[in-house]
Every structure is written in structure tokens, then in C-alpha cells.
Scaffold this motif. Structure first.
Motif, PDB file in Angstrom:
ATOM      1  N   THR A 302       0.832  -1.209   0.000  1.00  0.00           N
ATOM      2  CA  THR A 302       0.000   0.000   0.000  1.00  0.00           C
ATOM      3  C   THR A 302       0.862   1.252   0.000  1.00  0.00           C
ATOM      4  OG1 THR A 302      -1.033  -1.239   1.796  1.00  0.00           O
ATOM      5  CG2 THR A 302      -2.201   0.685   0.990  1.00  0.00           C
ATOM      6  N   GLN A 303       2.032   1.123   0.644  1.00  0.00           N
ATOM      7  CA  GLN A 303       2.927   2.271   0.758  1.00  0.00           C
ATOM      8  C   GLN A 303       3.285   2.818  -0.633  1.00  0.00           C
ATOM      9  OE1 GLN A 303       3.346   3.508   3.910  1.00  0.00           O
ATOM     10  NE2 GLN A 303       4.089   5.194   2.657  1.00  0.00           N
ATOM     11  N   ASP A 304       3.429   1.933  -1.620  1.00  0.00           N
ATOM     12  CA  ASP A 304       3.757   2.379  -2.977  1.00  0.00           C
ATOM     13  C   ASP A 304       2.624   3.211  -3.572  1.00  0.00           C
ATOM     14  OD1 ASP A 304       6.186   1.101  -2.910  1.00  0.00           O
ATOM     15  OD2 ASP A 304       5.440  -0.738  -3.839  1.00  0.00           O
ATOM     16  N   ILE A 305       1.392   2.776  -3.307  1.00  0.00           N
ATOM     17  CA  ILE A 305       0.232   3.541  -3.796  1.00  0.00           C
ATOM     18  C   ILE A 305       0.238   4.922  -3.139  1.00  0.00           C
ATOM     19  CG2 ILE A 305      -2.292   3.595  -3.913  1.00  0.00           C
ATOM     20  CD1 ILE A 305      -1.739   1.170  -5.349  1.00  0.00           C
ATOM     21  N   ALA A 306       0.539   4.938  -1.840  1.00  0.00           N
ATOM     22  CA  ALA A 306       0.567   6.209  -1.113  1.00  0.00           C
ATOM     23  C   ALA A 306       1.648   7.131  -1.679  1.00  0.00           C
ATOM     24  CB  ALA A 306       0.804   5.952   0.372  1.00  0.00           C
ATOM     25  N   GLU A 307       2.791   6.539  -1.985  1.00  0.00           N
ATOM     26  CA  GLU A 307       3.899   7.323  -2.540  1.00  0.00           C
ATOM     27  C   GLU A 307       3.488   7.925  -3.888  1.00  0.00           C
ATOM     28  OE1 GLU A 307       8.401   6.260  -3.976  1.00  0.00           O
ATOM     29  OE2 GLU A 307       7.529   5.004  -2.390  1.00  0.00           O
ATOM     30  N   TRP A 308       2.786   7.133  -4.669  1.00  0.00           N
ATOM     31  CA  TRP A 308       2.329   7.583  -5.978  1.00  0.00           C
ATOM     32  C   TRP A 308       1.327   8.729  -5.846  1.00  0.00           C
ATOM     33  CZ3 TRP A 308      -2.397   5.146  -8.516  1.00  0.00           C
ATOM     34  CH2 TRP A 308      -2.607   5.643  -9.813  1.00  0.00           C
ATOM     35  N   LEU A 309       0.471   8.661  -4.824  1.00  0.00           N
ATOM     36  CA  LEU A 309      -0.551   9.691  -4.651  1.00  0.00           C
ATOM     37  C   LEU A 309      -0.073  10.874  -3.810  1.00  0.00           C
ATOM     38  CD1 LEU A 309      -3.756   7.533  -4.146  1.00  0.00           C
ATOM     39  CD2 LEU A 309      -3.001   8.714  -6.204  1.00  0.00           C
ATOM     40  N   ALA A 567       9.069   0.546 -10.923  1.00  0.00           N
ATOM     41  CA  ALA A 567      10.263   0.216 -11.716  1.00  0.00           C
ATOM     42  C   ALA A 567      11.531   0.470 -10.904  1.00  0.00           C
ATOM     43  CB  ALA A 567      10.283   1.025 -13.003  1.00  0.00           C
ATOM     44  N   LEU A 568      11.505   1.503 -10.055  1.00  0.00           N
ATOM     45  CA  LEU A 568      12.674   1.778  -9.210  1.00  0.00           C
ATOM     46  C   LEU A 568      12.875   0.658  -8.191  1.00  0.00           C
ATOM     47  CD1 LEU A 568      12.378   5.610  -8.445  1.00  0.00           C
ATOM     48  CD2 LEU A 568      13.820   4.484 -10.128  1.00  0.00           C
ATOM     49  N   LYS A 569      11.777   0.042  -7.754  1.00  0.00           N
ATOM     50  CA  LYS A 569      11.885  -0.959  -6.685  1.00  0.00           C
ATOM     51  C   LYS A 569      12.040  -2.377  -7.218  1.00  0.00           C
ATOM     52  CE  LYS A 569       9.455   1.915  -3.436  1.00  0.00           C
ATOM     53  NZ  LYS A 569       8.389   2.082  -2.473  1.00  0.00           N
ATOM     54  N   ASN A 570      11.499  -2.632  -8.408  1.00  0.00           N
ATOM     55  CA  ASN A 570      11.533  -4.001  -8.929  1.00  0.00           C
ATOM     56  C   ASN A 570      11.796  -3.967 -10.435  1.00  0.00           C
ATOM     57  OD1 ASN A 570      11.227  -6.697  -9.384  1.00  0.00           O
ATOM     58  ND2 ASN A 570       9.033  -6.781  -8.965  1.00  0.00           N
ATOM     59  N   PRO A 571      12.992  -3.504 -10.837  1.00  0.00           N
ATOM     60  CA  PRO A 571      13.254  -3.276 -12.264  1.00  0.00           C
ATOM     61  C   PRO A 571      13.091  -4.524 -13.128  1.00  0.00           C
ATOM     62  CG  PRO A 571      15.271  -3.017 -10.953  1.00  0.00           C
ATOM     63  CD  PRO A 571      14.147  -3.128  -9.998  1.00  0.00           C
ATOM     64  N   LYS A 582      19.032   4.431  -9.759  1.00  0.00           N
ATOM     65  CA  LYS A 582      17.904   5.279 -10.138  1.00  0.00           C
ATOM     66  C   LYS A 582      18.128   5.919 -11.517  1.00  0.00           C
ATOM     67  CE  LYS A 582      15.042   9.081  -8.566  1.00  0.00           C
ATOM     68  NZ  LYS A 582      14.684  10.034  -7.552  1.00  0.00           N
ATOM     69  N   VAL A 583      19.336   6.452 -11.728  1.00  0.00           N
ATOM     70  CA  VAL A 583      19.648   7.109 -13.003  1.00  0.00           C
ATOM     71  C   VAL A 583      19.508   6.116 -14.156  1.00  0.00           C
ATOM     72  CG1 VAL A 583      21.419   8.387 -14.276  1.00  0.00           C
ATOM     73  CG2 VAL A 583      21.224   8.651 -11.790  1.00  0.00           C
ATOM     74  N   GLY A 584      20.018   4.895 -13.940  1.00  0.00           N
ATOM     75  CA  GLY A 584      19.959   3.861 -14.967  1.00  0.00           C
ATOM     76  C   GLY A 584      18.530   3.491 -15.314  1.00  0.00           C
ATOM     77  N   ILE A 585      17.694   3.373 -14.285  1.00  0.00           N
ATOM     78  CA  ILE A 585      16.303   2.986 -14.516  1.00  0.00           C
ATOM     79  C   ILE A 585      15.559   4.113 -15.224  1.00  0.00           C
ATOM     80  CG2 ILE A 585      14.113   2.422 -13.368  1.00  0.00           C
ATOM     81  CD1 ILE A 585      15.873   0.963 -11.249  1.00  0.00           C
ATOM     82  N   GLU A 586      15.853   5.344 -14.820  1.00  0.00           N
ATOM     83  CA  GLU A 586      15.218   6.474 -15.494  1.00  0.00           C
ATOM     84  C   GLU A 586      15.605   6.497 -16.970  1.00  0.00           C
ATOM     85  OE1 GLU A 586      15.698  10.206 -13.507  1.00  0.00           O
ATOM     86  OE2 GLU A 586      14.227   9.696 -11.983  1.00  0.00           O
ATOM     87  N   ALA A 587      16.884   6.173 -17.243  1.00  0.00           N
ATOM     88  CA  ALA A 587      17.348   6.139 -18.631  1.00  0.00           C
ATOM     89  C   ALA A 587      16.596   5.061 -19.415  1.00  0.00           C
ATOM     90  CB  ALA A 587      18.849   5.874 -18.676  1.00  0.00           C
ATOM     91  N   LYS A 588      16.354   3.909 -18.758  1.00  0.00           N
ATOM     92  CA  LYS A 588      15.625   2.822 -19.411  1.00  0.00           C
ATOM     93  C   LYS A 588      14.181   3.230 -19.708  1.00  0.00           C
ATOM     94  CE  LYS A 588      18.444  -0.669 -19.808  1.00  0.00           C
ATOM     95  NZ  LYS A 588      18.893  -0.967 -21.181  1.00  0.00           N
ATOM     96  N   LEU A 589      13.554   3.913 -18.738  1.00  0.00           N
ATOM     97  CA  LEU A 589      12.180   4.369 -18.951  1.00  0.00           C
ATOM     98  C   LEU A 589      12.143   5.386 -20.090  1.00  0.00           C
ATOM     99  CD1 LEU A 589      10.967   4.686 -15.247  1.00  0.00           C
ATOM    100  CD2 LEU A 589      10.012   3.165 -16.962  1.00  0.00           C
TER     101      LEU A 589
END
Length: 731
Positions: A302-309, A567-571, A582-589
Motif C-alpha cells: 500500500t505504501q507504494d500507492i501512497a507514494e504515488w498519490l 520500476a525503481l523498486k523491482n526493475p 535510479k539514473v539507470g532505470i530512469e534512462a531505461k524508462l
């Protein structure tokens, strides 16, 4: 104090072995401790159906205004102060919790909560954040903890804060299933109408004249798809900007592979519009804040949903209510049945029909049971088997009432079954019949109801026992396991807060999958995003809306999604390698984003100008406005302009827009007759061979409708309606 406040004397309460069961308020008082301890299960939200009462000899009399004396002489002191709060001692020796009284609500809004004197445990926990702050809020609570009330508290907060008259306030309530929306609409029309708020239900394919009505509606009740298609078509976001409160029901649906992406995009769009308003207006105080309140079933992250909102200046509140706080305690049982390798799904499913009777006998405690089956035909078969197998002990009055219900049914098969105390219920039935059956089940006259899983989603038919007969269901011509969302939703129907303190859910599956469902029921599955699978359509829509104007904004938009957070937590789930930072995942996105943008420009759906800004093309606009899938658009690019009418119909029948039309075995005969029959009127362009695919069925129904050939089958008429609603967009 409880009796006094409800303002009427309860003559009909039952006296059972040292406990008073006051059904009216649904409170259990424990006499052994001189009635001081009120257990937490006590405060149950009564649903709309008045409880069924039995007269008994234990009566409460009012003796002067100060105290109430029951006939066996226990005096109960009544409080003079109505808002006095009871100390609730938790049954499991939890620390003393306080339940909040409805009298805390300002007088003009109290009528919204008139059905109960106290909020339940979960609602009381949420009350401070919902009613006295404007923070975004995510609550994860077991089904049946009165989540609707939490939305109502958030609406009340908005009305308390907003100056009268409430002209430019809009509340959006979004739920994944149309049936849930209708339920909410009927309920809220009654509750908020008297206060002066209008509700509008937006589901299905309502046309643009709705826009006018939305302008005048305060509470908009809708599905993610509908809200997405509405907001895509608005030339400007003026209505969207008026939304002050966004309520998301069943937010865990975000993990659904086909529909989750839409929910995610709609919410992210609301966030992006909000933040662009902030950027463009220097005076920030003129931007009214937008508040999100989301409710989810039991999920681990649920924490991820909260972070998103959460927004940049304030994290969202995340409240988790444990399963043991469920007002009705739920016992979950998973039964594995042997299934030999050469046995087909259909065969296995049929063998389970003969096991249902003993399960009901073992677990139902003579209270209503709900059995979920995979298909409409399966529902009818299972009901017939049970009616032959089992004899229910029905009182004479109950028999008479069932006969009364049966007499008003149109379906003769159902009429015969009902007198045995068995019935079925699915989306292909006449609506009037469905309502009668729902009524009979809700009042407790009908011992067993068989239904399809689709109805589990919407119609609130709580039962003492829920049985899921086989965990496979038939989707688009193949058998597949139910999704976790489906299972949770079905199990959530177990337990009727106004009658039960305990309930049971039984899952019948193969021995080989038993462990899997045991795991699932412990709520261990993490929710992931499925936006990456549908990114291309949604990116195009945002470009058409000018939410996304260039690559940097595209990335900012991606950052506002749930996909980004997960994606940051479970690439690895999203196909990225696990060692990335984080930078690598952002580049992938970013790469993923660019790939999709290239796909769009390859089909001339978007163009770039000199300054590298995206410009939508006419085709791109049409794709977004009419909600067309990318695959369909690709298919249309193969049109040369020399096609015959026959070829065009065949092409349209192949579109992904019709993917939810199913070909059912029992329809093939009618369809084959429509296709070829020397004695009857048939379709203009008959197809080769027998009808054996969804596409052929769609083709046949389009031609029958355009050729004015009447179809005497309710489900096919329903399907034709759906095909033409979607077909109008496609064509």
C-alpha cells in the motif's frame, strides 16, 4: 446509552445465553461484565436492508429518562451527554480503542450517516485524517469494513471547507466495474440529494450531451475507461480543473493487465494537470488543491500507492487495517480435489458440481450460501445438480414467499429451481429476473444462489458462506486462473455485517494449485503496474491533450506514474536489469518512452516541429478521441481504398476493440443458421465453414443487425449492442 440515543425502545431483541443481541444497532453487549464491555465487533454498519427480527421475551423498558431497566433487572445507566464516547475494549486484549460518534459530524451533514450511531473501528481510525485534514489518503482494509463511509467523510470535509454556494466543486468517484458505479449512484443520490448535491453516473458509451450534464453535476460517478475517454475529448481541461476530490475505489485493480493501465493514466493525468496549473499561475493560492482518497483490498505494498498519490509538499497518509479488524471474522478454506491429466477443465468442473452439496451442508450453518461458477452455462448446470441432490429445510412461510418470487419470474427453468430453494443469477438474464433473485437472496429466503464471477464485482450480495467452485474461468475461448483481484472480490462477499459475526469462504481447486491459493489468501502478492504494456496508446492521448509536449515533459509524465515508483523498486519485472541505480532505470524508462514515440511517428500519429515539440496529427487525434487501440490503427493503415464491403466488415470484425465479446458454445447453432440456411433469411456475405471464432461471431452479428434480421436470443442481442457501441467508435 446506546438504547437511549437511538430514540426508540427495542421490544424485539433476542436473549441468548448471557448476551443481548440487539439487532437494530447490531451491538453485542456482554452481560457477564454487567454490560460494561462492548466488544469491537459490535459496531457493525447496517446495510440498507432492515434486519429481520424475531420477537422474544427479553424486552427493554424505558424507566424515566435516566436509566433503562431490562426485565431481568439489570440497570444500565444512560449518558446524558450524547457525544460521550465509549471506551471499546478489543476482543483480543488490544489496548483500549475509541470509537467515534456520528454526533461529531456537523449537523447539516449528519443525515449522510444516519444509519448508525458510531463509526466502526476502521472508520474511526481514518476519521481524523479524512475529516480534519486535506491530505491525500490511502486506506487498505479488508472487504466489508465500511469503506464507502470513508469516501463520504472525505466529501463531508470538502463541503465543510468550501464556501457556499457550492458552484464550482466537483467530486469524481471512480470504480472499476459499472455495477459498483450504479450501486454508488443509487445510494448517493438519496444521501446527497437532500443536501443539494447532484450526482451523475457516467458509464458505458454515453454521448457528448453528457458534457452539459456534467457541468451541472457535483458528484460524477464513473469508470476509469469512461473518465479517460471523456477527458481525452475535452478541448480544454476546464471541467477537470474543477475537480477538488478524486475518490478511487478498488485501487488494487491497477495491477490488472488489461484495465490497470487506464486507472493509472487517469490518475497521473489529474496529477499532471494539477502541477501544470501550479506552474502557470504565479499566485498559488488561486489553485484549489486536488485531493485523492483511494481504497484498496489487502495488499502488501500500500505504501507504494501512497507514494504515488503523494504530492511534492505533502506525503499521502497510508492507513492499514488488519484482517482481524474485519467486522465479520472470516474463515478461509482451500480444498484440493484430484484431477487426472487426461481430464479437461470442463470435466473437472462438472465433477465439482457433485461436491457442492456436502460443502454447503458442512459450512453453511443453515444460512445463505453464494456459489461462484466459471460460465453462465456452468451456473445453470450446477444449480440443477444441487436442486436434485439437496433438500433444504424450508419453513412453510418461506416456501410461500419463494413461490411468490417464482410466480413473477420470466425464466421457467429458474422458476422450478426457486421452489427448491436454489437459484442462479448471471449477466445474460433478464434484468427483472435478476432483481427478483437478488431480493429473495438479500432477505434471506433463498438458501443457495449460484452466480458468475463477473457479478461478484458489482452486485453486493453478502452471504454467510461463499464457495468458489473451480478457480479457472473461461476467457476469450481459453481457460485461465482467476486473477487475485477476482478471488478477493468474491471472498469479500462472505459475511453479512448486519447478521453475522463469522463467515466462511471455501475455494475448490485442483490439488496441484491448492498451495498457490493458500498463499494468495494471506495477501502476499505485490501489486505491479501494467502501464508499460499499453504505453503507446496512452502517450498518444497525452500528446493530443497537450499534457505531454516534448521529451522532457514526457519523462516528467512518466515520473508521475505508478510504473515509475515500481520500476525503481523491482526493475526486473519491467524487463530492466537488476543492477541498475535510479539514473539507470530512469534512462531505461526514457528509452521505452522514445521507442513508443518513434512507433507513433512511424505511423504519422505524431510529428515533431523544429523546436522538438510534439504535434498530434489528425489521425492521432482520432485515435485518442475515439479510444482506438494502436493495433487497430496499424491495421487501418493497410487499407488501400479498393476494398469491398465484405472485406471491410471482415477487417472491422478483427479489431481488438471487440476482444471482450465471447463466443459461447450454446450460441453456435443460432449463428450458423444466420450464416447459412436455405430455409431462412441469412446474412449478405456468408462466411466459409462453421462459426468457430470470436471474429466470425462479430462479423455475423454486424451483418445480421445491418440486414435487419431479428435475433431471438437475449445474450446475442446484448452482444450486438456492445459491438455497435464499440463499432461506432472504430468505424
Amino acid at each position: 446509552s446506546l438504547f437511549k440515543k437511538s430514540g426508540n425502545v427495542h421490544k424485539n431483541t433476542e436473549f441468548k445465553a448471557g448476551s443481548v443481541d440487539v439487532k437494530e444497532i447490531g451491538t453485542y453487549l456482554n452481560t457477564s461484565e454487567n454490560m460494561k464491555e462492548v466488544t469491537k465487533e459490535g459496531f457493525l454498519r447496517n446495510n440498507h436492508h432492515a434486519p429481520i427480527m424475531k420477537d422474544s421475551d427479553f424486552t427493554l423498558h424505558r424507566v424515566n429518562n435516566e436509566e433503562i431497566v431490562s426485565e431481568n433487572g439489570i440497570k444500565i445507566q444512560s449518558f446524558s451527554n450524547a457525544s460521550e464516547i465509549l471506551d471499546m475494549t478489543g476482543t483480543t486484549g488490544r489496548k483500549v480503542e475509541i470509537l467515534r460518534a456520528v454526533t461529531e459530524i456537523p449537523t447539516q451533514f449528519r443525515s449522510i450517516f444516519k444509519e448508525f450511531p458510531y463509526f466502526n473501528y476502521a472508520q474511526s481510525k481514518a476519521l481524523d485524517d479524512l475529516l480534519y485534514t486535506d491530505r491525500n489518503f490511502v486506506i487498505c482494509a479488508p472487504t466489508g469494513s465500511g469503506k464507502t463511509v470513508m469516501f463520504e467523510l472525505a466529501i463531508t470535509r470538502l463541503l465543510m471547507e468550501a464556501p457556499l454556494p457550492w458552484l464550482n466543486i466537483k467530486v469524481v468517484y471512480m470504480a472499476p466495474i459499472k455495477a459498483l458505479c450504479s450501486q454508488r449512484f443509487d445510494d448517493w443520490k438519496e444521501k446527497f440529494g437532500p443536501i443539494g448535491l447532484t450526482c451523475k453516473e457516467l458509464t458505458g458509451d454515453t454521448l457528448m450531451d453528457d458534457l452539459f450534464e456534467i457541468h451541472h453535476a457535483d458528484i460524477i460517478i464513473t469508470t476509469p475507461e469512461k473518465w479517460d475517454s471523456m477527458t481525452r475529448r475535452w478541448r480544454d481541461n476546464s471541467i477537470v480543473q474543477l475537480v477538488r476530490l478524486f475518490l478511487i475505489d478498488e485501487v488494487h485493480v491497477i495491477k490488472d493487465e488489461s484495465r490497470g493501465a487506464t486507472l493509472e493514466v487517469v490518475v497521473s493525468r489529474m496529477k499532471t494537470i494539477q502541477s501544470s496549473l501550479w506552474r502557470h499561475l504565479e499566485k498559488h493560492d488561486t489553485v484549489p488543491p486536488l485531493r485523492f482518497v483511494a481504497v484498496s483490498a489487502t495488499i502488501p505494498n500500500t505504501q507504494d500507492i501512497a507514494e504515488w498519490l503523494s504530492d511534492s509538499n505533502m506525503p499521502a497518509v497510508c492507513l492499514k487495517i488488519d484482517e482481524d479488524q474485519r467486522p465479520v471474522k472470516l474463515r478461509k478454506i482451500v480444498l484440493g480435489f484430484p484431477c487426472s491429466d487426461n481430464q479437461t477443465e470442463f470435466k473437472f468442473d462438472l465433477t465439482l458440481n457433485y461436491k457442492v452439496a456436502s460443502i454447503i451442508q458442512t459450512y453453511s450453518e443453515q444460512k445463505p450460501a453464494l456459489v461462484f461458477c466459471a460460465t453462465r452455462k456452468g451456473v445453470q448446470q450446477a444449480a440443477s445438480v444441487l436442486a436434485k441432490d439437496a433438500k433444504f429445510l424450508l419453513s412453510i412461510e418461506q416456501k410461500q414467499r419463494l413461490q411468490g418470487f417464482a410466480n413473477s419470474l420470466k425464466d421457467s427453468k429458474l422458476r422450478d429451481l426457486l421452489t427448491y430453494g436454489v437459484a442462479y443469477h448471471h449477466a445474460g438474464m433478464e434484468i427483472s429476473d435478476r432483481k427478483i433473485i437478488e431480493g429473495a437472496f438479500t432477505v434471506g429466503d433463498l438458501p443457495v444462489l449460484f452466480t458468475t464471477s463477473t457479478l461478484a464485482m458489482g452486485v453486493n450480495l453478502p452471504a454467510h458462506l461463499v464457495v468458489i467452485k473451480s478457480t479457472m474461468h473461461y476467457v476469450g475461448g481459453v481457460f485461465q486462473e482467476y486473477s487475485e483481484t477476482d478471488i478477493l472480490q468474491m471472498i469479500g462477499r462472505a459475511g453479512r455485517p448486519q447478521f453475522d459475526t463469522t463467515a466462511t469462504a471455501v475455494i475448490m481447486t485442483r490439488c496441484s494449485t491448492r498451495e498457490r491459493y493458500i498463499q494468495m489468501l494471506n495477501g502476499a502478492d505485490i501489486i505491479e503496474s501494467s502501464l508499460h504494456r499499453h504505453l503507446v496508446e496512452h502517450l498518444n492521448a497525452e500528446i493530443v491533450l497537450h499534457t505531454v509536449t516534448d521529451v522532457s515533459v514526457a519523462l516528467e509524465w512518466i515520473r508521475s506514474t505508478f510504473l515509475y515508483i515500481r520500476a525503481l523498486k523491482n526493475p526486473t519485472h519491467y524487463g530492466f536489469s537488476s543492477g541498475l541505480d535510479k539514473v539507470g532505470i530512469e534512462a531505461k524508462l526514457q528509452e521505452l518512452c522514445l521507442k513508443n514515440l518513434n512507433d507513433l511517428s512511424a505511423f504519422d500519429l505524431i510529428r515533431m516541429d523544429e523546436a522538438n515539440n510534439f504535434k498530434p496529427t489528425e489521425t492521432g487525434r482520432l485515435m485518442a478521441w475515439y479510444y482506438i487501440a494502436f493495433d487497430t490503427v496499424k491495421q487501418f493503415f493497410t487499407i488501400k481504398g479498393t476494398e469491398t464491403l465484405n472485406e471491410l466488415i471482415t477487417m472491422i470484425s478483427n479489431c481488438t476493440e471487440f476482444v471482450d465479446v465471447k463466443l459461447r458454445t450454446n450460441e453456435k447453432k443460432i449463428l450458423n443458421t444466420l450464416n447459412k440456411d436455405k430455409d431462412k433469411v441469412t446474412i449478405r456475405f456468408p462466411m466459409e465453414g462453421k462459426i468457430k471464432t470470436r471474429e466470425m461471431k462479430v462479423n455475423c452479428l454486424i451483418q445480421a443487425q445491418l440486414g435487419c434480421i431479428p435475433i431471438q436470443d437475449f445474450t446475442l442481442t446484448q452482444d450486438t449492442g456492445r459491438i455497435f457501441r464499440n463499432g461506432l467508435r472504430v468505424t
